[in-house]
Design an enzyme around this catalytic site. Structure first.
Site, PDB file in Angstrom:
ATOM      1  N   ARG A  39       0.856  -1.113  -0.004  1.00 42.04           N
ATOM      2  CA  ARG A  39      -0.060   0.085   0.157  1.00 42.04           C
ATOM      3  C   ARG A  39       1.061   1.124   0.088  1.00 42.04           C
ATOM      4  NH1 ARG A  39      -2.611   2.966   4.420  1.00 42.04           N
ATOM      5  NH2 ARG A  39      -4.420   3.778   3.775  1.00 42.04           N
ATOM      6  N   SER A 108     -12.700  -3.278   0.592  1.00 41.42           N
ATOM      7  CA  SER A 108     -12.812  -2.963   2.030  1.00 41.42           C
ATOM      8  C   SER A 108     -14.555  -2.467   2.188  1.00 41.42           C
ATOM      9  CB  SER A 108     -12.092  -1.539   2.181  1.00 41.42           C
ATOM     10  OG  SER A 108     -10.815  -1.535   2.005  1.00 41.42           O
ATOM     11  N   LYS A 137      -5.130   5.254   9.097  1.00 36.68           N
ATOM     12  CA  LYS A 137      -6.120   5.442   7.777  1.00 36.68           C
ATOM     13  C   LYS A 137      -7.185   6.563   8.669  1.00 36.68           C
ATOM     14  CE  LYS A 137      -9.162   3.910   4.255  1.00 36.68           C
ATOM     15  NZ  LYS A 137      -8.977   4.800   3.555  1.00 36.68           N
TER      16      LYS A 137
HETATM   17  C1  TPS Z   1      -7.448  -5.830   3.850  1.00 35.23           C
HETATM   18  N1  TPS Z   1      -7.996   0.016   5.654  1.00 35.23           N
HETATM   19  C2  TPS Z   1      -9.027   0.171   6.560  1.00 35.23           C
HETATM   20  S1  TPS Z   1      -8.251   0.833   8.180  1.00 35.23           S
HETATM   21  C3  TPS Z   1      -6.606   0.725   7.519  1.00 35.23           C
HETATM   22  C4  TPS Z   1      -6.861   0.496   6.195  1.00 35.23           C
HETATM   23  C5  TPS Z   1      -5.395   0.538   5.345  1.00 35.23           C
HETATM   24  C6  TPS Z   1      -5.467   1.107   8.537  1.00 35.23           C
HETATM   25  C7  TPS Z   1      -5.287  -0.032   9.340  1.00 35.23           C
HETATM   26  O1  TPS Z   1      -3.901   0.506  10.257  1.00 35.23           O
HETATM   27  N2  TPS Z   1      -8.771  -3.778   4.339  1.00 35.23           N
HETATM   28  C8  TPS Z   1      -7.774  -4.356   3.718  1.00 35.23           C
HETATM   29  N3  TPS Z   1      -6.655  -3.534   3.185  1.00 35.23           N
HETATM   30  C9  TPS Z   1      -6.735  -2.311   3.314  1.00 35.23           C
HETATM   31  N4  TPS Z   1      -5.871  -1.485   2.710  1.00 35.23           N
HETATM   32  C10 TPS Z   1      -7.960  -1.569   3.934  1.00 35.23           C
HETATM   33  C11 TPS Z   1      -8.928  -2.685   4.397  1.00 35.23           C
HETATM   34  C12 TPS Z   1      -8.158  -0.177   4.180  1.00 35.23           C
HETATM   35  P1  TPS Z   1      -3.645  -0.038  11.483  1.00 35.23           P
HETATM   36  O2  TPS Z   1      -3.551  -1.730  11.563  1.00 35.23           O
HETATM   37  O3  TPS Z   1      -2.265   0.545  11.823  1.00 35.23           O
HETATM   38  O4  TPS Z   1      -4.779   0.472  12.547  1.00 35.23           O
END
Ligand code: TPS
Length: 211
Positions: A39, A108, A137
């Protein structure tokens, strides 16, 4: 094809304490990550492509699926396993048309309606969240545990939970029928990425850490 969603790392170079993304990904795989999503929100197309080529060498070495966030063109160019899209990217049905049936499509979702729509549109798995507050995010809608349960009941697709997943909550999801944890900061921002991944995996699978 069957995929192991147990521990799904989503990368973020800004949060890393080391400067080699490929090294971080390798450590995460050695710690037990079963899937990697590249990402990159800031890079040019060329830089993103070059990162994808480099990370693919590592994921291929360990036979771990590589998913590219948002950029279908880059996913196809590097022959990644699949692509992950959000609700503001191209619609899932359109992406499915472009990538065909042989690439994995992750979407998502943060509501029952989005989850059902994604399933109808040809998604292979869902990333559901944000489950908990996350600094990674900032525009992610939040999902309660009750909503997660309803989403689980409403779709048959594999589900990974994301958003604020850490060792304090990693143990809650498998009993609800969730297929895996998708994690950014609780793995990539840790000084020992391998140990952090291994601990989360054990907690998800219901194994207590023994000291
Ligand atoms: C498999 N997304 C939702 S919350 C988030 C992201 C990148 C941040 C989590 O960070 N599901 C998948 N891939 C994605 N890119 C998303 C959803 C979108 P942390 O673990 O630091 O809280």
């Amino acid at each position: 094809m069957n995929f192991d969603y147990t521990l799904y790392l989503v990368t973020d170079r800004q949060l890393m304490s080391c400067d080699s993304l490929t090294e971080a990904v390798e450590q995460a795989i050695l710690g037990g990550c079963t899937m990697i999503q590249l990402r990159e929100k800031e890079l040019s197309s060329l830089e993103f492509y070059n990162q994808a080529v480099a990370v693919k060498q590592v994921t291929d070495k360990y036979h771990i699926p590589l998913i590219i966030n948002d950029r279908i063109d880059i996913a196809m160019a590097v022959q990644a396993t699949g692509v992950h899209i959000g609700q503001h990217d191209l619609p899932a049905a359109a992406v499915r048309k472009v990538i065909g049936e042989n690439m994995l499509l992750g979407v998502s979702a943060s509501s029952i309606a989005e989850a059902i729509q994604a399933q109808q549109d040809g998604a292979d798995y869902l990333g559901v969240g944000a489950m908990f507050p996350t600094g990674t995010k900032t525009d992610a809608d939040s999902v309660s545990m009750e909503e997660l349960q309803k989403i689980r009941a409403a779709v048959s697709l594999p589900i990974v939970v994301i958003g604020g997943i850490n060792k304090g909550n990693a143990g809650r999801f498998k009993p609800m029928g969730i297929d895996g944890l998708a994690v950014v900061s609780a793995i990539i921002a840790q000084s020992d990425i391998k140990a952090a991944a291994a601990e989360l995996k054990d907690l998800f699978c219901g194994k207590e850490k023994k000291n």
